[in-house]
Design an enzyme around this catalytic site. Structure first.
Site, short mmCIF file in Angstrom:
data_model
loop_
_atom_site.label_atom_id
_atom_site.label_comp_id
_atom_site.label_asym_id
_atom_site.label_seq_id
_atom_site.Cartn_x
_atom_site.Cartn_y
_atom_site.Cartn_z
N SER A 227 1.05 -1.38 -0.08
CA SER A 227 -0.09 0.04 -0.15
C SER A 227 0.99 1.19 -0.14
CB SER A 227 -0.79 0.14 1.24
OG SER A 227 -1.63 1.17 1.47
N TYR B 71 -1.61 1.06 10.71
CA TYR B 71 -1.75 0.43 9.26
C TYR B 71 -0.53 0.82 8.47
CZ TYR B 71 -3.67 -0.93 4.92
OH TYR B 71 -3.71 -1.41 3.40
#
Length: 239
Positions: free
Chosen positions: A137, A150
């Protein structure tokens, strides 16, 4: 597990929806036998029937579940480590250790479990054609407010991908790095709060699951001597 003898096998985790399901469809269209793996077996069964693949219930946070998947597979040519997710959007000092634990177990340790369980089969792919695609990501490269847990987990996926390349297992390793993608990702992050999830994408130009799946399909279609170390893709307006 019944798989035609000479058909290449791809394992896609987190395949019950979003990027995983879209990737499974495109890989199947390219001739792969796709083993779709996730926790939501009802959705997997429907997808497997649609694409002529195989559905296996999988919890990447459970070593027993990962080992059970590995034991069923006669061969693996491609592993797409797509299972992952985020929880919460609080400042670091207010984040939940439980949420951090879930994010590490799912994004980082889940990825490691699958690689360790399947590496020998991937190494055995004909002509050193084995490939691992880890779904990273942009959060693993750029920190954003409220994303500390995250961000840290996806930095871990980045390290895993680099370590595999350095260790030279006679396989190819790719990290795909999406930016903003309109899927049910934010619905999970906000524990089913549809209004908060929708607000993430409203008024924005977003990628969709098929955009990222096409990157997966393209990487998997390349000749065996080509390795895409990392592939970053964003909507045009995301800098």
């Amino acid at each position: 597990m019944s798989i035609p003898e000479n058909q290449k096998v791809a394992v896609v985790t987190g395949a019950s929806s979003g990027i995983g399901a879209a990737s499974a469809r495109l890989l199947a269209n390219d001739g792969w036998h796709v083993v779709v793996a996730a926790r939501r077996k009802d959705k997997l069964d429907a997808l497997a029937e649609e694409i002529g693949g195989t559905a296996v219930e999988l919890d990447v946070t459970s070593q027993e579940s990962v080992d059970a998947l590995a034991a069923q597979l006669p061969r693996v040519d491609l592993l797409v480590n797509n299972a992952g997710g985020a929880k919460g959007l609080e400042p670091l000092t207010e984040t939940s250790i439980e949420d951090w634990t879930w994010m590490y177990e799912t994004n980082v340790l889940g990825t490691v479990r699958l690689i360790q369980a399947l590496i020998k089969k991937i190494e055995a792919a004909p002509d050193n054609s084995g490939l691992i695609i880890n779904m990273g990501s942009i959060a693993g490269w750029s920190v954003y407010e409220g994303g500390s847990g995250y961000n840290a987990a996806k930095h871990g996926v980045r390290v895993i991908s680099r370590a595999l390349r350095l260790e030279n297992h006679n396989i190819r390793t790719t990290e795909i790095i999406p930016g903003r993608v309109a899927t049910d990702f934010s619905l999970v992050r906000f524990e089913g709060n549809e209004d908060r999830a929708k607000a993430v994408y409203d008024g924005q130009l977003n990628l969709v699951a098929d955009d990222v799946a096409e990157a997966v399909r393209w990487v998997a279609s390349l000749p065996n001597h080509v390795n895409i170390d990392r592939l970053e893709l964003k909507p045009r307006t995301q800098s």
